[in-house]
Design a protein around this motif. Structure first.
Motif, mmCIF file in Angstrom:
data_model
loop_
_atom_site.group_PDB
_atom_site.id
_atom_site.type_symbol
_atom_site.label_atom_id
_atom_site.label_comp_id
_atom_site.label_asym_id
_atom_site.label_seq_id
_atom_site.Cartn_x
_atom_site.Cartn_y
_atom_site.Cartn_z
ATOM 1 N N LEU A 1 -4.634 12.874 7.992
ATOM 2 C CA LEU A 1 -6.066 12.911 7.710
ATOM 3 C C LEU A 1 -6.759 11.550 7.664
ATOM 4 C CD1 LEU A 1 -5.897 15.616 4.898
ATOM 5 C CD2 LEU A 1 -6.557 15.954 7.298
ATOM 6 N N GLU A 2 -6.017 10.462 7.704
ATOM 7 C CA GLU A 2 -6.622 9.136 7.593
ATOM 8 C C GLU A 2 -7.057 8.595 8.949
ATOM 9 O OE1 GLU A 2 -6.417 4.840 8.080
ATOM 10 O OE2 GLU A 2 -4.792 6.187 8.619
ATOM 11 N N GLY A 3 -6.419 9.022 10.006
ATOM 12 C CA GLY A 3 -6.866 8.628 11.337
ATOM 13 C C GLY A 3 -5.959 7.674 12.078
ATOM 14 N N SER A 4 -5.128 6.901 11.370
ATOM 15 C CA SER A 4 -4.274 5.932 12.059
ATOM 16 C C SER A 4 -3.029 6.584 12.651
ATOM 17 C CB SER A 4 -3.848 4.811 11.105
ATOM 18 O OG SER A 4 -2.964 5.316 10.117
ATOM 19 N N GLY A 5 -2.688 7.771 12.151
ATOM 20 C CA GLY A 5 -1.480 8.428 12.634
ATOM 21 C C GLY A 5 -0.207 7.784 12.135
ATOM 22 N N GLN A 6 -0.316 6.907 11.152
ATOM 23 C CA GLN A 6 0.842 6.221 10.592
ATOM 24 C C GLN A 6 1.440 7.050 9.451
ATOM 25 O OE1 GLN A 6 2.070 3.203 11.856
ATOM 26 N NE2 GLN A 6 0.613 3.776 13.448
ATOM 27 N N PHE A 7 2.733 7.016 9.290
ATOM 28 C CA PHE A 7 3.409 7.723 8.207
ATOM 29 C C PHE A 7 3.981 6.708 7.216
ATOM 30 C CE2 PHE A 7 7.227 9.815 6.396
ATOM 31 C CZ PHE A 7 6.634 10.933 5.848
ATOM 32 N N TYR A 8 4.886 5.871 7.661
ATOM 33 C CA TYR A 8 5.593 4.963 6.759
ATOM 34 C C TYR A 8 4.690 3.855 6.202
ATOM 35 C CZ TYR A 8 9.773 7.447 8.050
ATOM 36 O OH TYR A 8 10.692 8.435 8.236
ATOM 37 N N GLN A 9 3.557 3.621 6.828
ATOM 38 C CA GLN A 9 2.593 2.637 6.328
ATOM 39 C C GLN A 9 2.080 3.024 4.941
ATOM 40 O OE1 GLN A 9 -0.736 1.916 8.990
ATOM 41 N NE2 GLN A 9 -2.168 2.045 7.292
ATOM 42 N N TRP A 10 2.142 4.294 4.597
ATOM 43 C CA TRP A 10 1.545 4.793 3.361
ATOM 44 C C TRP A 10 2.552 5.024 2.251
ATOM 45 C CZ3 TRP A 10 -3.105 3.456 3.697
ATOM 46 C CH2 TRP A 10 -3.795 3.524 4.901
ATOM 47 N N GLN A 11 3.651 4.300 2.268
ATOM 48 C CA GLN A 11 4.633 4.414 1.184
ATOM 49 C C GLN A 11 4.024 3.858 -0.094
ATOM 50 O OE1 GLN A 11 8.530 2.899 2.093
ATOM 51 N NE2 GLN A 11 8.470 3.731 4.154
ATOM 52 N N ALA A 12 4.011 4.664 -1.131
ATOM 53 C CA ALA A 12 3.459 4.244 -2.429
ATOM 54 C C ALA A 12 4.605 4.084 -3.417
ATOM 55 C CB ALA A 12 2.484 5.294 -2.947
ATOM 56 N N PRO A 13 4.550 3.072 -4.253
ATOM 57 C CA PRO A 13 5.589 2.931 -5.278
ATOM 58 C C PRO A 13 5.431 4.023 -6.341
ATOM 59 C CG PRO A 13 3.842 1.347 -5.658
ATOM 60 C CD PRO A 13 3.523 2.043 -4.359
ATOM 61 N N ASN A 14 6.467 4.244 -7.108
ATOM 62 C CA ASN A 14 6.362 5.200 -8.218
ATOM 63 C C ASN A 14 5.199 4.800 -9.111
ATOM 64 O OD1 ASN A 14 9.709 5.209 -7.843
ATOM 65 N ND2 ASN A 14 8.712 7.183 -8.065
ATOM 66 N N GLY A 15 4.344 5.765 -9.415
ATOM 67 C CA GLY A 15 3.175 5.515 -10.248
ATOM 68 C C GLY A 15 2.014 4.889 -9.498
ATOM 69 N N GLY A 16 2.203 4.575 -8.231
ATOM 70 C CA GLY A 16 1.141 3.991 -7.412
ATOM 71 C C GLY A 16 0.476 5.046 -6.555
ATOM 72 N N GLY A 17 -0.334 4.596 -5.645
ATOM 73 C CA GLY A 17 -1.013 5.523 -4.750
ATOM 74 C C GLY A 17 -2.240 4.898 -4.144
ATOM 75 N N TYR A 18 -3.225 5.745 -3.846
ATOM 76 C CA TYR A 18 -4.411 5.298 -3.129
ATOM 77 C C TYR A 18 -5.658 6.008 -3.634
ATOM 78 C CZ TYR A 18 -0.793 3.647 -0.016
ATOM 79 O OH TYR A 18 0.318 3.022 0.472
ATOM 80 N N LEU A 19 -6.747 5.245 -3.686
ATOM 81 C CA LEU A 19 -8.069 5.817 -3.881
ATOM 82 C C LEU A 19 -8.635 6.046 -2.488
ATOM 83 C CD1 LEU A 19 -10.781 6.587 -5.149
ATOM 84 C CD2 LEU A 19 -11.278 4.125 -5.337
ATOM 85 N N CYS A 20 -9.012 7.286 -2.223
ATOM 86 C CA CYS A 20 -9.548 7.648 -0.910
ATOM 87 C C CYS A 20 -10.909 8.316 -1.072
ATOM 88 C CB CYS A 20 -8.610 8.637 -0.205
ATOM 89 S SG CYS A 20 -6.916 8.065 -0.016
ATOM 90 N N ARG A 21 -11.633 8.388 0.011
ATOM 91 C CA ARG A 21 -12.866 9.174 0.077
ATOM 92 C C ARG A 21 -12.669 10.251 1.133
ATOM 93 N NH1 ARG A 21 -16.781 7.782 -3.501
ATOM 94 N NH2 ARG A 21 -16.837 5.576 -3.961
ATOM 95 N N TRP A 22 -13.099 11.436 0.791
ATOM 96 C CA TRP A 22 -13.021 12.575 1.704
ATOM 97 C C TRP A 22 -14.443 12.923 2.125
ATOM 98 C CZ3 TRP A 22 -10.091 15.293 4.776
ATOM 99 C CH2 TRP A 22 -10.433 16.589 5.128
ATOM 100 N N ASP A 23 -14.697 12.928 3.423
ATOM 101 C CA ASP A 23 -16.037 13.221 3.929
ATOM 102 C C ASP A 23 -16.156 14.629 4.506
ATOM 103 O OD1 ASP A 23 -14.712 13.141 6.370
ATOM 104 O OD2 ASP A 23 -15.765 11.355 7.102
ATOM 105 N N GLY A 24 -15.148 15.441 4.270
ATOM 106 C CA GLY A 24 -15.134 16.794 4.816
ATOM 107 C C GLY A 24 -14.331 16.906 6.096
ATOM 108 N N HIS A 25 -13.964 15.756 6.665
ATOM 109 C CA HIS A 25 -13.204 15.757 7.921
ATOM 110 C C HIS A 25 -11.979 14.860 7.862
ATOM 111 C CE1 HIS A 25 -16.543 17.926 9.692
ATOM 112 N NE2 HIS A 25 -17.363 16.998 9.214
ATOM 113 N N GLY A 26 -12.079 13.764 7.124
ATOM 114 C CA GLY A 26 -10.982 12.827 7.085
ATOM 115 C C GLY A 26 -10.972 12.034 5.800
ATOM 116 N N LEU A 27 -9.853 11.369 5.562
ATOM 117 C CA LEU A 27 -9.693 10.512 4.387
ATOM 118 C C LEU A 27 -9.869 9.049 4.793
ATOM 119 C CD1 LEU A 27 -6.558 12.131 2.699
ATOM 120 C CD2 LEU A 27 -8.844 11.962 1.704
ATOM 121 N N THR A 28 -10.607 8.312 4.000
ATOM 122 C CA THR A 28 -10.719 6.876 4.163
ATOM 123 C C THR A 28 -10.084 6.236 2.940
ATOM 124 O OG1 THR A 28 -12.801 7.120 5.350
ATOM 125 C CG2 THR A 28 -12.324 4.944 4.428
#
Length: 185
Positions: free
Chosen positions: A153-180
């Motif tokens: 849903l982010e658009g880059s098509g990357q998988f391993y780029q988004w590895q989050a540490p335990n307790g970590g993660g990402y703040l995203c925005r959802w526009d109804g079509h994709g995540l930024t």
């Protein structure tokens, strides 16, 4: 637009030992609890969690007293025959090597393949997002769930780029079509 906090659960004993614990229902370890204690995240309208204990415990620490809605399809994939084993323990196993050679896209013996896991997590996410066209929600889930959602849903098509540490993660925005992705947590 909706703010989406994608948060990986805190550390478990299996994480400390670098084991595959996808569908194994482990609690947070003392180190995992300590790392989350006192951490302040912005308030959200709703907290959604994987049914696995490590996610529910993490959500209770990060959002104490806030109701959690369990979404079964946000669970981590099953690593099948590889569950509870480490890379070192599996070296020399032909099925494990084939799975690694596939980039993790093939299903482990008795486990779930990447495409299946991604389809169910995206479907679950879209159901949540449809309920929240505005505001802020937190999804307390697994590393594989976060990577699958962002790859799709982010658009880059990357998988391993988004590895989050335990307790970590990402703040995203959802526009109804994709995540930024706006920031790492």
């Amino acid at each position: 637009m909706t703010k989406i906090y994608l948060i990986r659960h805190g550390q478990t004993q299996g994480n400390l030992e670098r084991r595959y614990i996808g569908s194994t229902d482990q609690p947070l370890c003392p180190q995992g609890r300590a790392a989350l204690a006192g951490r302040a995240l912005p308030p959200v309208d709703r907290v959604y969690v994987s049914p696995l204990l490590r996610c529910r415990e993490t959500a209770e620490i990060l959002y104490p007293g806030q109701p959690q809605e369990v979404i079964p399809d946000l669970r981590e994939c099953s690593f099948g025959a590889f569950e509870l084993h480490t890379y070192e323990e599996l070296q020399g196993d032909a099925a494990y090597q084939a799975w690694l050679d596939s980039g993790g896209t093939a299903a482990p013996p008795g486990g779930e393949g990447k495409a299946s896991q991604q389809a169910r997590t995206v479907r679950a996410f879209q159901g949540i997002a449809a309920r929240h066209p505005q505001g802020a929600v937190a999804l307390v889930v697994h590393g594989g769930t976060i990577m699958s959602l962002l790859e799709a849903l982010e658009g880059s098509g990357q998988f391993y780029q988004w590895q989050a540490p335990n307790g970590g993660g990402y703040l995203c925005r959802w526009d109804g079509h994709g995540l930024t992705v706006e920031a790492a947590l």
